[in-house]
Enzyme design. Structure first.
Site, PDB file in Angstrom:
ATOM      1  N   ARG A 188       0.784  -1.244  -0.027  1.00 49.30           N
ATOM      2  CA  ARG A 188      -0.110  -0.167  -0.020  1.00 49.30           C
ATOM      3  C   ARG A 188       0.731   1.211  -0.043  1.00 49.30           C
ATOM      4  NH1 ARG A 188      -5.127   1.420   3.270  1.00 49.30           N
ATOM      5  NH2 ARG A 188      -5.293  -0.675   3.569  1.00 49.30           N
ATOM      6  N   THR A 219      -0.858   7.582  -1.053  1.00 51.48           N
ATOM      7  CA  THR A 219      -1.885   7.630  -2.071  1.00 51.48           C
ATOM      8  C   THR A 219      -3.097   6.513  -1.382  1.00 51.48           C
ATOM      9  OG1 THR A 219      -1.284   5.752  -3.356  1.00 51.48           O
ATOM     10  CG2 THR A 219      -0.799   7.919  -4.115  1.00 51.48           C
ATOM     11  N   ASP A 246      -4.571  -9.252  12.058  1.00 52.78           N
ATOM     12  CA  ASP A 246      -3.957  -9.155  10.789  1.00 52.78           C
ATOM     13  C   ASP A 246      -3.705 -10.805  10.350  1.00 52.78           C
ATOM     14  OD1 ASP A 246      -1.741  -7.037   9.524  1.00 52.78           O
ATOM     15  OD2 ASP A 246      -1.237  -9.205   9.171  1.00 52.78           O
TER      16      ASP A 246
END
Ligand code: URA
Length: 209
Positions: free
Chosen positions: A104, A108, A200
């Site tokens: 990621r 952005t 996670d």
């Protein structure tokens, strides 16, 4: 429009409960993800085409059904998707495995591809993209974009737990891709985690934090 299938088989639901449980350690978590992936592969392969062949039993000659040899491919999204691969290959050992790595972008917040290695004939294969969690849908959408860009024609997406936001985003971006999930959870929290989810998935699979 994409179809969404929730596999509510009791064995899948039972194992998923222990996958979610914070007290389940890495070894057991990994084993359970592997087992659920096998059970989901059993469900997802329900419609595979069959053909008749002639065989001889100890009693007489007969015709009987075997898989018609549809070419399959499994594509884990790195890294958590790796936890589902072996479980699927137990049932479809002839499937080829491609890998897609995404990170990621911190600015952005969009997924960026950093690694792609795929079977050379992906356009002929029925591909199952796997990632344990469908959260915002960003990674799944980008991974499928990447496959389509390279000629993939038949794609399915399989995960353990999905958030409604992720399902909607994926359906909208790829209406031709059916989605197979073990549980549809409540929502995403402010940190992008699925609630109640399992935490996670990558960290729990690999014992990292
Ligand atoms: N990825 C994870 O591993 N867990 C979540 O809850 C969301 C995304």
């Amino acid at each position: 429009m994409a179809k969404v299938y929730v596999f509510d088989h009791p064995l899948i639901q039972h194992k998923l409960t222990y996958i979610r449980d914070i007290n389940t350690g890495t070894k057991e978590f990994r084993e359970l993800v592997d087992e659920v992936a096998t059970l989901m592969a059993f469900e997802i392969t329900r419609e595979l085409p069959l053909q008749e062949i002639e065989i001889e039993t100890p009693v007489n000659k007969t015709t009987s059904k075997v898989l018609a040899g549809k070419k399959l491919g499994v594509v884990p999204i790195l890294r958590a998707g790796l936890g589902m691969v072996d479980g699927i290959l137990k049932l479809i050992p002839a499937a080829k495995v491609g890998h897609i790595g995404l990170y990621r972008d911190p600015e952005t917040l969009k997924p960026v591809e950093y690694y792609v290695k795929l079977p050379s004939d992906i356009q002929e294969r029925e591909l199952i993209v796997v990632d344990p969690m469908l959260a915002t849908g960003g990674s799944a959408i980008e991974a499928i974009n990447s496959l389509k860009k390279r000629g993939a024609q038949h794609i399915q997406f399989m995960c353990l737990i999905a958030a409604p936001e992720g399902v909607e985003a994926l359906k909208e971006a790829h209406p031709d891709v059916d989605i197979y999930i073990a549980a549809l959870d409540e929502k995403l929290n402010d940190h992008g985690y699925i609630v109640p989810g399992l935490g996670d998935a990558g960290d729990r699979l690999f014992g990292t934090k």
